[in-house]
Design a protein around this motif. Sequence first.
Motif, PDB file in Angstrom:
ATOM      1  N   GLY A 164      -5.797   7.121 -15.714  1.00 20.13           N
ATOM      2  CA  GLY A 164      -5.794   8.103 -14.644  1.00 20.13           C
ATOM      3  C   GLY A 164      -6.303   7.540 -13.330  1.00 20.13           C
ATOM      4  O   GLY A 164      -6.439   8.276 -12.354  1.00 20.13           O
ATOM      5  N   LYS A 165      -6.559   6.255 -13.264  1.00 18.69           N
ATOM      6  CA  LYS A 165      -7.074   5.625 -12.054  1.00 18.69           C
ATOM      7  C   LYS A 165      -5.972   4.894 -11.305  1.00 18.69           C
ATOM      8  O   LYS A 165      -4.950   4.519 -11.865  1.00 18.69           O
ATOM      9  N   GLY A 166      -6.209   4.701 -10.010  1.00 20.82           N
ATOM     10  CA  GLY A 166      -5.239   4.012  -9.191  1.00 20.82           C
ATOM     11  C   GLY A 166      -5.177   2.523  -9.484  1.00 20.82           C
ATOM     12  O   GLY A 166      -6.169   1.925  -9.916  1.00 20.82           O
ATOM     13  N   VAL A 167      -4.013   1.949  -9.234  1.00 20.95           N
ATOM     14  CA  VAL A 167      -3.818   0.508  -9.425  1.00 20.95           C
ATOM     15  C   VAL A 167      -4.113  -0.167  -8.086  1.00 20.95           C
ATOM     16  O   VAL A 167      -3.368  -0.013  -7.114  1.00 20.95           O
ATOM     17  N   LYS A 168      -5.179  -0.902  -8.023  1.00 19.44           N
ATOM     18  CA  LYS A 168      -5.627  -1.528  -6.777  1.00 19.44           C
ATOM     19  C   LYS A 168      -4.897  -2.847  -6.519  1.00 19.44           C
ATOM     20  O   LYS A 168      -4.629  -3.621  -7.438  1.00 19.44           O
ATOM     21  N   GLY A 169      -4.588  -3.100  -5.238  1.00 11.13           N
ATOM     22  CA  GLY A 169      -4.019  -4.386  -4.830  1.00 11.13           C
ATOM     23  C   GLY A 169      -2.581  -4.619  -5.235  1.00 11.13           C
ATOM     24  O   GLY A 169      -2.097  -5.753  -5.183  1.00 11.13           O
ATOM     25  N   ALA A 170      -1.863  -3.570  -5.614  1.00 11.02           N
ATOM     26  CA  ALA A 170      -0.457  -3.724  -6.006  1.00 11.02           C
ATOM     27  C   ALA A 170       0.425  -3.744  -4.761  1.00 11.02           C
ATOM     28  O   ALA A 170       0.175  -3.029  -3.796  1.00 11.02           O
ATOM     29  N   LYS A 171       1.473  -4.574  -4.780  1.00 12.71           N
ATOM     30  CA  LYS A 171       2.405  -4.670  -3.658  1.00 12.71           C
ATOM     31  C   LYS A 171       3.474  -3.574  -3.796  1.00 12.71           C
ATOM     32  O   LYS A 171       4.277  -3.599  -4.730  1.00 12.71           O
ATOM     33  N   VAL A 172       3.476  -2.646  -2.864  1.00 15.80           N
ATOM     34  CA  VAL A 172       4.440  -1.547  -2.869  1.00 15.80           C
ATOM     35  C   VAL A 172       5.362  -1.717  -1.669  1.00 15.80           C
ATOM     36  O   VAL A 172       4.902  -1.897  -0.540  1.00 15.80           O
ATOM     37  N   ARG A 173       6.666  -1.662  -1.921  1.00 17.40           N
ATOM     38  CA  ARG A 173       7.665  -1.837  -0.862  1.00 17.40           C
ATOM     39  C   ARG A 173       8.293  -0.489  -0.501  1.00 17.40           C
ATOM     40  O   ARG A 173       8.664   0.270  -1.383  1.00 17.40           O
ATOM     41  N   LEU A 174       8.378  -0.241   0.803  1.00 17.53           N
ATOM     42  CA  LEU A 174       9.113   0.924   1.289  1.00 17.53           C
ATOM     43  C   LEU A 174      10.540   0.467   1.568  1.00 17.53           C
ATOM     44  O   LEU A 174      10.766  -0.459   2.334  1.00 17.53           O
ATOM     45  N   GLN A 175      11.497   1.138   0.925  1.00 19.35           N
ATOM     46  CA  GLN A 175      12.904   0.774   1.089  1.00 19.35           C
ATOM     47  C   GLN A 175      13.679   1.911   1.738  1.00 19.35           C
ATOM     48  O   GLN A 175      13.348   3.085   1.558  1.00 19.35           O
ATOM     49  N   ILE A 176      14.737   1.525   2.485  1.00 22.20           N
ATOM     50  CA  ILE A 176      15.586   2.508   3.154  1.00 22.20           C
ATOM     51  C   ILE A 176      17.044   2.252   2.787  1.00 22.20           C
ATOM     52  O   ILE A 176      17.422   1.126   2.466  1.00 22.20           O
ATOM     53  N   ARG A 177      17.833   3.327   2.826  1.00 22.00           N
ATOM     54  CA  ARG A 177      19.269   3.195   2.541  1.00 22.00           C
ATOM     55  C   ARG A 177      20.043   4.128   3.454  1.00 22.00           C
ATOM     56  O   ARG A 177      19.825   5.336   3.466  1.00 22.00           O
ATOM     57  N   GLY A 178      20.951   3.514   4.227  1.00 19.81           N
ATOM     58  CA  GLY A 178      21.839   4.303   5.058  1.00 19.81           C
ATOM     59  C   GLY A 178      23.227   4.369   4.462  1.00 19.81           C
ATOM     60  O   GLY A 178      23.936   5.356   4.585  1.00 19.81           O
ATOM     61  N   GLY A 179      23.628   3.273   3.788  1.00 19.16           N
ATOM     62  CA  GLY A 179      24.932   3.212   3.128  1.00 19.16           C
ATOM     63  C   GLY A 179      24.753   3.103   1.627  1.00 19.16           C
ATOM     64  O   GLY A 179      24.127   3.948   0.993  1.00 19.16           O
ATOM     65  N   LYS A 180      25.264   2.008   1.040  1.00 17.43           N
ATOM     66  CA  LYS A 180      25.168   1.832  -0.415  1.00 17.43           C
ATOM     67  C   LYS A 180      23.972   0.986  -0.822  1.00 17.43           C
ATOM     68  O   LYS A 180      23.431   1.148  -1.908  1.00 17.43           O
ATOM     69  N   ALA A 181      23.568   0.035   0.027  1.00 16.17           N
ATOM     70  CA  ALA A 181      22.532  -0.925  -0.356  1.00 16.17           C
ATOM     71  C   ALA A 181      21.146  -0.498   0.123  1.00 16.17           C
ATOM     72  O   ALA A 181      20.990   0.051   1.216  1.00 16.17           O
ATOM     73  N   TRP A 182      20.140  -0.760  -0.734  1.00 19.59           N
ATOM     74  CA  TRP A 182      18.748  -0.524  -0.370  1.00 19.59           C
ATOM     75  C   TRP A 182      18.200  -1.767   0.321  1.00 19.59           C
ATOM     76  O   TRP A 182      18.491  -2.883  -0.075  1.00 19.59           O
ATOM     77  N   LYS A 183      17.395  -1.562   1.369  1.00 21.59           N
ATOM     78  CA  LYS A 183      16.768  -2.672   2.091  1.00 21.59           C
ATOM     79  C   LYS A 183      15.274  -2.418   2.188  1.00 21.59           C
ATOM     80  O   LYS A 183      14.838  -1.296   2.420  1.00 21.59           O
TER      81      LYS A 183
END
Length: 270
Positions: free
Chosen positions: A83-102
């Motif tokens: 139930g605790k948070g995972v510290k120091g993990a790399k999280v990526r924000l991705q966007i998609r306007g067409g078919k591919a995620w960036k």
Amino acid sequence: MHESTSHRRRRTVGTGPIALSLGLSLAASQLIGTPAASAAPAPVTAAAAAAVKPKLTNSYNRRAVKKGQTVRVTAKLINPKTGKGVKGAKVRLQIRGGKAWKTWVTRSTDAKGGVSILTKPGSSLYYRTVFSGGKGYTAVRSGQTKITVRVTQNKAAKVLAEAAKHKGAPYKFGASGPNRFDCSGYTMYVYKKAAGKKLPHKANSQQRYGKAVGKGSKKAGDLLVFRSGSYGTHVGIYAGGGYMWAAPHTGDKVKKQKVYGKNYVVRRLV
């Protein structure tokens, strides 16, 4: 000769069943005693046994914005066993306007497993966050969320859009729409419909409305009043690039045409 033949037959007949019985016994023991190689279980490594699938959630402070507004994306990575948070993990924000995620940006989670990212979408896009795994955790990604960017028209753009709607409407003296127009009836109708501006149904009178603007400073959406001397005889709506929208004369139709002549004044109503 008879004895010799009879002796050989008995030996052949006597050894056959023994050999057959022995062969079957050996075959049976091999089938029972040797397991197939494909049936052997795959080894389980300690790392695989210990890997945990974390829970990744997203929240957005707004999901519909005007162009240029900021959106705050908050992601949280939680270990479901503790139930605790995972510290120091790399999280990526991705966007998609067409078919591919960036991947737009990558951030590390804080002590509580959270990460906050600011973004200014220029158009409507889908967003999600992704954790690629590591340190005893498997990869996981969030669901997708659409952020809508509202396109707002200013009043001048609305005036031009309304003017263009009536392209091809026939000219008729004294008409003020919505199907037929004379020149001042056309400008009167368009400005009222698009911007709530009231104008009189007369070209000469319309030159007294709005703010006076120099010819070199005119913008799309401005009213152009053509004159004979100082008397207004014709009006149009400046469309930019040296063109205007107008209802020209009898026998013609509403159209975008080149600005002609130099004796005109510019009035800004929007």
